[in-house]
Design a protein around this motif. Structure first.
Motif, PDB file in Angstrom:
ATOM      1  N   GLN A  93       3.336   9.860   6.644  1.00 24.62           N
ATOM      2  CA  GLN A  93       1.993  10.162   6.133  1.00 24.62           C
ATOM      3  C   GLN A  93       1.191  11.043   7.089  1.00 24.62           C
ATOM      4  O   GLN A  93       0.304  11.784   6.656  1.00 24.62           O
ATOM      5  CB  GLN A  93       1.241   8.862   5.872  1.00 24.62           C
ATOM      6  N   ARG A 134      -7.715  -4.605   7.233  1.00 24.74           N
ATOM      7  CA  ARG A 134      -7.015  -3.384   6.808  1.00 24.74           C
ATOM      8  C   ARG A 134      -5.611  -3.720   6.298  1.00 24.74           C
ATOM      9  O   ARG A 134      -5.126  -3.105   5.340  1.00 24.74           O
ATOM     10  CB  ARG A 134      -6.940  -2.390   7.968  1.00 24.74           C
ATOM     11  N   VAL A 147      -4.092  -3.818   1.795  1.00 25.91           N
ATOM     12  CA  VAL A 147      -2.905  -3.209   1.197  1.00 25.91           C
ATOM     13  C   VAL A 147      -1.888  -4.262   0.771  1.00 25.91           C
ATOM     14  O   VAL A 147      -1.363  -4.231  -0.352  1.00 25.91           O
ATOM     15  CB  VAL A 147      -2.240  -2.215   2.180  1.00 25.91           C
ATOM     16  N   LYS A 190      -0.923  -4.376  -3.237  1.00 29.32           N
ATOM     17  CA  LYS A 190      -0.807  -3.095  -3.938  1.00 29.32           C
ATOM     18  C   LYS A 190       0.569  -2.483  -3.653  1.00 29.32           C
ATOM     19  O   LYS A 190       1.249  -2.882  -2.705  1.00 29.32           O
ATOM     20  CB  LYS A 190      -1.899  -2.126  -3.471  1.00 29.32           C
ATOM     21  N   LEU A 205       2.765   0.279  -2.029  1.00 34.56           N
ATOM     22  CA  LEU A 205       2.512   1.015  -0.786  1.00 34.56           C
ATOM     23  C   LEU A 205       2.161   2.466  -1.042  1.00 34.56           C
ATOM     24  O   LEU A 205       1.383   3.071  -0.298  1.00 34.56           O
ATOM     25  CB  LEU A 205       3.728   0.917   0.141  1.00 34.56           C
ATOM     26  N   GLN A 207       0.280   3.607  -3.169  1.00 34.96           N
ATOM     27  CA  GLN A 207      -1.148   3.726  -3.471  1.00 34.96           C
ATOM     28  C   GLN A 207      -1.958   3.942  -2.196  1.00 34.96           C
ATOM     29  O   GLN A 207      -3.011   4.597  -2.222  1.00 34.96           O
ATOM     30  CB  GLN A 207      -1.644   2.470  -4.192  1.00 34.96           C
ATOM     31  N   ALA A 208      -1.467   3.402  -1.094  1.00 40.78           N
ATOM     32  CA  ALA A 208      -2.136   3.594   0.197  1.00 40.78           C
ATOM     33  C   ALA A 208      -1.617   4.835   0.915  1.00 40.78           C
ATOM     34  O   ALA A 208      -2.379   5.533   1.596  1.00 40.78           O
ATOM     35  CB  ALA A 208      -1.950   2.360   1.069  1.00 40.78           C
ATOM     36  N   TRP A 209      -0.321   5.109   0.769  1.00 41.97           N
ATOM     37  CA  TRP A 209       0.324   6.231   1.461  1.00 41.97           C
ATOM     38  C   TRP A 209       1.183   6.976   0.442  1.00 41.97           C
ATOM     39  O   TRP A 209       2.343   6.643   0.220  1.00 41.97           O
ATOM     40  CB  TRP A 209       1.161   5.709   2.623  1.00 41.97           C
TER      41      TRP A 209
END
Length: 435
Positions: free
Chosen positions: A289, A306, A310, A339, A341, A343-345
């Motif tokens: 990322q 944090r 996620v 979620k 992953l 969606q975050a990265w």
């Protein structure tokens, strides 16, 4: 034993040719013991002048025709260097290394780029300051003792240890950069093939130490060195320790905050190799990322928030025993659902099997995390050339030589062409690794 034969035994020292035909029957007067050194009389005449003539006994040779030669004692060592001759540099000596420049400084050590006067090679000198009242820092003792027994191409090599009254210096192989600096030079995420090569080597090094019941406990990009041939090497074993069985007395003050797993953040001191595997997942995400996976900015509470944002806030159903951890207070955490992953990265979705492998690393419940050895066999690595699995663990430097050949043209330091294509071509022509 006739004295002429005795002289002949020392002919190299006394002038063998001049005594070849001399066979006096009696002990010559010219041999006088003198406190450990014998004086041998040798006639001043050539061998040629003796041919066909009667040779006079030594005691009849006039004094002015004699020359005295000293013969050393039998303990003489012909290979002993003269006292005034300078000795060559040796390992284990502070003056055998030259400091070139400072590379960095920590709380208890300074690292220099240096050069060995023994073989001329570049080295890294980790100079640890010793306090007379405190003695040698335990982290330095631990690092030195562990690294002395670790010989693997994906682990930094400890060359030498130098101990003086003021300092303890660990001499390492010199590796020109680390993963943190490399990612800084290539912002936005690394080429996917490079991520695969670096991750594979990281797992190889971890599998090697984990099989020997050693935990690194401080995985982060700064502690992963990258050589100019593309080899990744685990470094900085100051927090590492061998895991004895049973042991439940580990400190929870390990691993830099961003790479610290939630169980340790919540106060657990009962952990194993799964501790390192969480760090692998964080580093994997960061390479793909281009940003840290969980960059906590405040404190442990912020770091956990944090993570839970996620992966979901843990409960006893998905993490048995979480409520018993010292720092877990259900009312202190917002309840989040897990979620995907990607969606975050989002870049995880661009590489086959990357998201699934990352999810196997980033499991809140420690026992659910994949091991280093199992991860090496994950489908994510299925497109690597088959020859890579023929590289066997062996003592440095034979494996390093093989891996250097494999990686020498593989790393994507520029953005074209694909490193994997170059690597596939290179790996087909290299000789078998030396085991």
């Amino acid at each position: 034993m006739p004295y002429a034969d005795l002289y002949d035994c020392f002919g190299v020292v006394c002038g063998r040719a001049a005594l070849t035909n001399a066979k006096p029957a009696n002990k010559p007067d010219g041999v006088e013991p003198a406190r450990g050194i014998e004086l041998i009389c040798v006639t001043k005449m050539s061998t040629r002048s003796l041919q066909g003539k009667d040779v006079k006994p030594l005691d009849t040779i006039p004094e002015d025709k004699k020359v005295k030669v000293q013969r050393t004692q039998s303990g003489f060592d012909p290979f002993e260097k003269p006292a005034g001759q300078p000795t060559s540099p040796k390992f284990g000596k502070a003056d055998s290394y030259e400091k070139l420049e400072k590379l960095g400084e920590g709380s208890y050590a300074t690292v220099y780029k240096g050069k060995s006067k023994v073989n001329g090679k570049l080295v890294a000198l980790k100079v640890i300051r010793l306090q007379e009242e405190e003695g040698t820092p335990f982290t330095a003792i631990r690092e030195a003792s562990l690294l002395k027994g670790l010989k693997h191409s994906n682990i930094v090599l400890l060359h030498d240890i130098i101990h003086t009254k003021e300092t303890l210096t660990l001499v390492f192989e010199y590796v020109h950069t680390d993963l943190c600096q490399y990612m800084d030079r290539h912002p936005g995420g690394l080429h996917p093939d490079n991520v695969k090569l670096f991750l594979y080597q990281l797992l190889r090094g971890l599998s090697y130490i984990h099989q020997r019941y050693i935990l690194h406990r401080d995985l982060k990009p700064q502690n992963l060195l990258i050589s100019d041939t593309g080899e990744l090497k685990l470094a900085d074993f100051g927090l590492a320790r061998a895991k004895s069985v049973p042991s439940h007395t580990y400190s929870n003050e390990v691993v830099t905050l961003w790479y610290r797993p939630p169980d340790v953040l919540l106060g657990s001191t009962d952990y194993s190799t799964c501790l390192d595997m969480w760090g692998v997942g964080c580093i994997f995400i960061e390479m793909i990322q281009g940003v840290a996976a969980f960059p906590g900015m405040k404190d442990i509470q912020d770091q956990l928030e944090r993570i839970f944002l996620v992966l979901g806030t843990p409960s006893e159903d998905i993490w048995p025993g979480v409520h018993s951890l010292p720092h877990f207070k259900p009312d202190r955490f917002t309840v989040y659902s897990a979620k995907k992953l990607r969606q975050a990265w989002n870049k995880l979705g661009y590489v086959d099997h990357a998201e699934e492998l990352a999810s196997r690393f980033l499991q809140c419940f420690p026992k659910n995390r994949i091991s280093a050895q199992a991860a090496l066999n994950h489908e994510y690595f299925s497109h690597l050339p088959p020859r890579i699995w023929e590289l066997q663990d062996s003592k440095y430097p034979s494996l390093s030589h093989s891996l250097s050949l494999v990686l020498s043209l593989s790393l994507h330091f520029s953005l074209s062409p694909s490193p994997l294509l170059l690597w596939s071509h290179r790996i087909s022509v290299i000789p078998p690794p030396v085991s």
